[in-house]
Design an enzyme around this catalytic site. Structure first.
Site, PDB file in Angstrom:
ATOM      1  CE  LYS A  93       4.407   1.764   9.730  1.00 60.15           C
ATOM      2  NZ  LYS A  93       4.455   2.800  10.773  1.00 60.15           N
ATOM      3  CB  VAL A  94       6.082  -6.246   7.108  1.00 61.62           C
ATOM      4  CG1 VAL A  94       7.249  -7.214   7.088  1.00 61.62           C
ATOM      5  CG2 VAL A  94       4.784  -6.952   7.478  1.00 61.62           C
TER       6      VAL A  94
END
Ligand code: G3P
Length: 223
Positions: free
Chosen positions: A84-85
């Site tokens: 997750k960015v």
């Protein structure tokens, strides 16, 4: 629509998995901060033994090398980890680098359809617009879901819209109607979706009627 659980609590994940409705899990630093006595890696590995669906693990570094280091580390923990960015210029660069390496990503903290479009073009496999936080500031969170679903459909972009920051069951219904591919829900919202006062009332009434019928049959049998 796939349903993910938005939590790092193992008991909650086991419960929804037993119901047979769990398609994946999303975590973030805030959710992990509520867990005591385990490292983030340990929690993620345990979650991945419960579900074979995507499990999002969020990077916290704000420079590229740190994001890449953390993401590559998470990706090695289990086959179903999705990195997750957060949406940002550096985040987009990281997503694009992860894509080249075959690491799946979930772009988080999306608040506009344009941010989602950029994340999709960079190669994110999941786009996470936060509907609840938009509603909180008097905007219409579900509009972003509708717009983004339409954009990825019209342009046939290979990605999935994941409705995040879900606060109540109505968000889930609206996300499903908007064609969102996934919604990630707190455990409480899963429980709220199960319940209806008329269902509870009906179960009590059926049981009562069944007991009365059994008592009548027993009385007849005695003659
Ligand atoms: O998936 C993102 C979600 O955890 C954020 O939810 O309620 O903190 O806006 P919330």
């Amino acid at each position: 629509m796939k349903l993910f659980l938005d939590t790092a609590e193992i008991d909650e994940i086991r419960t929804v998995a037993r119901w047979g409705v769990l398609d994946g899990v999303t975590t973030n630093p805030t959710l992990f901060s509520k867990i005591k006595g385990k490292t983030y890696d340990e929690v993620l590995q345990e979650i991945c033994t419960i579900t074979s669906g995507p499990v999002s693990a969020e990077v916290v570094a704000d420079e590229l090398d740190g994001m890449l280091r953390e993401g590559r580390h998470f990706a090695k923990l289990a086959d179903n980890i999705v990195v997750k960015v957060p949406m940002s210029e550096t985040g987009l660069e990281a997503i694009s680098r992860f894509r080249a390496e075959g690491i799946k990503t979930n772009c988080t903290l999306i608040f506009t359809a344009n941010q989602g479009l950029l994340a999709a073009k960079a190669g994110a496999s999941l786009l996470s617009p936060f509907v609840g936080r938009l509603d909180d500031i008097n905007e219409e969170g579900m509009t972003v879901i509708r717009e983004l679903v339409e954009i990825v459909t019209i342009h046939d972009i290979e990605t999935e819209v994941l409705t995040a920051s879900v606060r109540h069951p109505r968000h889930v219904t609206e996300a499903a109607l908007a064609g969102s591919h996934v919604a990630t829900l707190p455990f409480k919202v899963f429980q709220q979706m199960v319940r209806h006062p008329l269902t509870d009332k009906g179960i009590v009434q059926f049981k009562k009627d069944w007991e009365a019928a059994r008592a009548a049959m027993a009385a007849n049998a005695k003659g």
